[in-house]
Design an enzyme around this catalytic site. Structure first.
Site, short mmCIF file in Angstrom:
data_model
loop_
_atom_site.label_atom_id
_atom_site.label_comp_id
_atom_site.label_asym_id
_atom_site.label_seq_id
_atom_site.Cartn_x
_atom_site.Cartn_y
_atom_site.Cartn_z
N ASN A 137 1.65 0.64 1.80
CA ASN A 137 1.33 1.14 0.75
C ASN A 137 0.01 1.97 1.02
O ASN A 137 -1.20 1.39 1.31
CB ASN A 137 1.27 0.10 -0.30
CG ASN A 137 0.64 0.75 -1.76
OD1 ASN A 137 0.55 1.94 -1.75
ND2 ASN A 137 0.49 -0.44 -2.68
N HIS B 79 3.58 -2.35 -9.37
CA HIS B 79 2.55 -2.99 -8.25
C HIS B 79 1.50 -3.72 -9.10
O HIS B 79 1.23 -3.37 -10.13
CB HIS B 79 1.99 -1.77 -7.36
CG HIS B 79 1.44 -2.47 -6.41
ND1 HIS B 79 -0.28 -2.78 -6.26
CD2 HIS B 79 1.46 -2.80 -5.02
CE1 HIS B 79 -0.50 -3.13 -5.46
NE2 HIS B 79 0.48 -3.09 -4.55
N GLU C 106 3.62 -10.65 -4.03
CA GLU C 106 2.42 -10.50 -3.78
C GLU C 106 1.20 -11.29 -4.67
O GLU C 106 1.08 -10.85 -5.96
CB GLU C 106 1.86 -9.10 -3.85
CG GLU C 106 2.83 -8.25 -3.09
CD GLU C 106 1.88 -6.95 -2.82
OE1 GLU C 106 1.84 -6.36 -1.55
OE2 GLU C 106 1.70 -5.96 -3.70
N GLY D 293 -2.84 -9.58 2.22
CA GLY D 293 -3.61 -9.99 3.27
C GLY D 293 -2.80 -9.87 4.56
O GLY D 293 -3.28 -10.29 5.52
N ALA E 75 -1.27 -3.11 3.07
CA ALA E 75 -2.13 -1.95 2.99
C ALA E 75 -3.29 -1.88 3.93
O ALA E 75 -3.35 -1.27 5.00
CB ALA E 75 -2.41 -1.47 1.54
N SER E 76 -4.25 -2.74 3.26
CA SER E 76 -5.51 -2.73 4.17
C SER E 76 -5.61 -3.08 5.58
O SER E 76 -6.36 -2.17 6.38
CB SER E 76 -6.62 -3.58 3.13
OG SER E 76 -6.06 -4.90 3.11
O1 G3P Z 1 1.09 -2.98 -1.66
C1 G3P Z 1 0.39 -3.90 -0.81
C2 G3P Z 1 -0.56 -4.65 -1.27
O2 G3P Z 1 -0.79 -4.66 -2.56
C3 G3P Z 1 -1.19 -5.65 -0.09
O3 G3P Z 1 -2.40 -5.29 -0.01
O4 G3P Z 1 -4.48 -4.83 1.37
O5 G3P Z 1 -3.45 -7.05 1.07
O6 G3P Z 1 -2.21 -5.64 2.51
P1 G3P Z 1 -3.28 -5.72 1.32
#
Ligand code: G3P
Length: 219
Positions: free
Chosen positions: A5, A89, A137, A177, A198-199
């Protein structure tokens, strides 16, 4: 299955979004791993035209064509070339009625639907709408660098059990995470079909290396 994402990170916006999508395509093809990218709506059509991996929208609105200035028409996402979409989301929550309507609309338009949930009970409720996937999530772990598969494995296994008890054709993903190969392997061991992240990649100094590290555990 790895779903990346792009959110609204500046590192994954405009030209940088295209660069990142190309990196995902390269790693996907070189390593034979399914990687799906979810750029912002403004970047969808360009990325679809330039890369040969699935491109999903981050969201669309439960609206019909007509007078809805500033909203995202589902048909516009299809016209842009997206082959799937995230729905609900954590950073863009919808009502249960809108989630259901968006899943129905996705099916009608031929879009793969990934409905996000925040816990086991919501995963179960979302499974009742029969999307292609439910992605659990825990919001507090999003962007934390601490993987859900490590910190809250019971939420992952609980969601797998709950979703499958409602409809065993609905796939389950987990996210929040996730960043290392170890996180991915642990998630798969908990019974999910893939991860949403994502991050860990988008904000990495070297996104290609981060992706390679991520997939290393399953090669
Ligand atoms: O959509 C993926 C997300 O919400 C998780 O974000 O940065 O923890 O991988 P992250």
């Amino acid at each position: 299955m790895i779903v990346l994402n792009f959110k609204t990170y500046i590192e994954a916006t405009g030209r940088k979004a295209l660069e990142l999508a190309r990196v995902c395509e390269e790693v996907s093809k070189d390593k034979g791993v399914s990687i799906i990218v979810c750029p912002q709506h403004a970047d969808l059509a360009v990325i679809v035209g330039e890369v040969d991996i699935p491109v999903y929208a981050q969201h669309f609105d439960n609206i019909e064509p007509g007078s809805h200035t500033g909203w995202v028409l589902p048909e516009a996402v299809v016209e842009a070339g997206a082959s799937g979409t995230l729905i609900n989301h954590s950073e863009h929550r919808l009502s249960a009625a809108d989630i259901e309507a968006c899943v129905v609309k996705s099916k009608a338009l031929g879009l793969v639907s990934i409905v996000c949930s925040n816990n086991v009970a919501v995963s179960k409720a979302c499974a009742a709408f029969s999307p292609d996937y439910v992605a659990v999530e825990p919001p507090e772990l999003i962007g934390s660098g601490v993987s859900v598969s490590e910190a809250q494995p019971e939420v992952v296994t609980g969601s797998v059990d709950a979703v499958k008890s409602v409809n065993d054709k609905v796939g389950v993903l987990c996210g929040a995470g996730v960043s290392t190969g170890d996180d991915l392997v642990k998630a798969l061991d908990l019974g999910v079909e893939g991860v949403l992240l994502a991050s860990g990649v988008v904000k990495a100094e070297d996104p290609k290396q981060a992706l390679l590290d991520l997939v290393s555990g399953i090669l």
